[in-house]
Scaffold this active site. Structure first.
Site, PDB file in Angstrom:
ATOM      1  N   HIS A  15     -67.227  -2.639  25.384  1.00 10.90           N
ATOM      2  CA  HIS A  15     -68.618  -2.995  25.094  1.00 10.90           C
ATOM      3  C   HIS A  15     -69.510  -3.010  26.320  1.00 10.90           C
ATOM      4  O   HIS A  15     -70.740  -3.043  26.192  1.00 10.90           O
ATOM      5  CB  HIS A  15     -68.675  -4.361  24.398  1.00 10.90           C
ATOM      6  CG  HIS A  15     -68.314  -5.526  25.274  1.00 10.90           C
ATOM      7  ND1 HIS A  15     -67.016  -5.958  25.436  1.00 10.90           N
ATOM      8  CD2 HIS A  15     -69.082  -6.351  26.032  1.00 10.90           C
ATOM      9  CE1 HIS A  15     -67.004  -6.999  26.249  1.00 10.90           C
ATOM     10  NE2 HIS A  15     -68.237  -7.256  26.635  1.00 10.90           N
TER      11      HIS A  15
ATOM     12  N   HIS B  68     -72.654 -14.943  35.922  1.00 10.29           N
ATOM     13  CA  HIS B  68     -71.859 -15.623  34.906  1.00 10.29           C
ATOM     14  C   HIS B  68     -70.414 -15.596  35.360  1.00 10.29           C
ATOM     15  O   HIS B  68     -70.070 -14.938  36.340  1.00 10.29           O
ATOM     16  CB  HIS B  68     -72.021 -14.987  33.520  1.00 10.29           C
ATOM     17  CG  HIS B  68     -71.513 -13.584  33.406  1.00 10.29           C
ATOM     18  ND1 HIS B  68     -72.055 -12.521  34.102  1.00 10.29           N
ATOM     19  CD2 HIS B  68     -70.518 -13.038  32.647  1.00 10.29           C
ATOM     20  CE1 HIS B  68     -71.429 -11.407  33.793  1.00 10.29           C
ATOM     21  NE2 HIS B  68     -70.475 -11.688  32.921  1.00 10.29           N
TER      22      HIS B  68
END
Length: 282
Positions: free
Chosen positions: A110, A172
């Site tokens: 993805h 992140h």
């Protein structure tokens, strides 16, 4: 109108639990710009979450044939990869002293699929040349080296109408990537439990949120200009300041350098994860 357009975006997971804020809305604006620009070629700098490259992880690789894995509610199917053009690019990069790998085929996850679909509508809507940059399995390239790669790629495609895409980031922390030597990825159940614990700690301490915001703003300021002066500083103490997922911004850096233009931020949001969309002027 210039010969290139650059769009960089966080790869937004299309699950019911995924956030749908300003960044999601800005994707629609970026897609409209892509449609108007109508590129003849998409050069896509993307990464991987140890699904496509596991036994051998190259620092950089040009992919000559690619399918989409369909993971995390992503698209599946085959990309329209101009393999002859990819081979010519590899030859040029080797001549330019880049130790580039050739991936004769790869099932991309993805990190490519979500953003390709979000910007193009379908992953095979345009010829897409995937360029893999290792961001999840340290050691990875420096931000300056990623920029150097991008600049060389931009020079190679200077005579074509190209959309440069960078997909990943911003700051992140990727669960399961804290001990890269194991090569293990958490199950989805373990991943969700880890995310819940991080979110809870952030609500109590507020420290992760502040780190995300500070690193994100420094990075976006860097790609918001054309100077390379910021490239060495942004990668210092990367995990501590931006989390191990911040390395995904190597893809943005390469795309920024390939296009050779300052990027304007369309949207930026953060909680325990930084997300943004940035685009160059056509």
């Amino acid at each position: 109108m210039t010969n290139s357009l650059t769009v960089c975006s966080s790869h937004l997971i299309t699950l019911p639990s995924a956030p749908f804020g300003p960044v999601r809305e800005a994707i629609a604006d970026a897609r409209a710009a892509v449609n108007e620009f109508d590129p003849e070629l998409v050069v896509f700098f993307g990464t991987d979450h140890r699904r496509a490259f596991r036994a051998v992880v190259p620092t950089f690789a040009v992919v000559l044939s690619a399918t989409a894995q369909g993971d995390v509610a992503g698209p599946s199917g085959a990309y329209d990869v101009p393999s002859a053009l990819g081979r010519a690019l590899v030859a040029d990069l080797v001549a330019g002293e880049f130790d580039i790998a050739t991936a004769y085929e790869a099932a991309l996850d993805h990190a490519f699929g979500h953003t390709a679909r979000d910007l193009l509508g379908e992953i095979d809507a345009k010829p897409v040349l995937p360029i893999f940059i290792n961001c999840a399995s340290p050691p990875h390239a420096s931000f300056r080296r990623a920029a150097s790669l991008g600049r060389r790629v931009g020079e190679f495609f200077a005579d074509k109408r190209v959309l440069y895409v960078g997909s990943g980031g911003l700051a992140h922390d990727l669960p399961g990537f804290r001990e890269p030597e194991t090569g293990e990825v958490l199950t989805e159940e373990e991943r969700q439990a880890w995310i819940k614990s991080v979110n809870e700690r952030a609500r109590v301490e507020g420290t992760i949120r502040e780190l995300v915001r500070t690193w994100d703003e420094a990075f976006l300021a860097g790609i918001g200009g054309t100077s390379w002066d910021w490239l060495d500083e942004i990668g210092v103490d990367l995990v501590e300041r931006g989390g191990n997922g911040a390395a995904e911004c190597l893809t943005w850096t390469a795309a920024w350098a390939a296009g050779g233009q300052a990027l304007k931020t369309l949207a930026h949001e953060f909680d325990t994860n930084g997300r943004a969309v940035a685009i160059s002027d056509k």
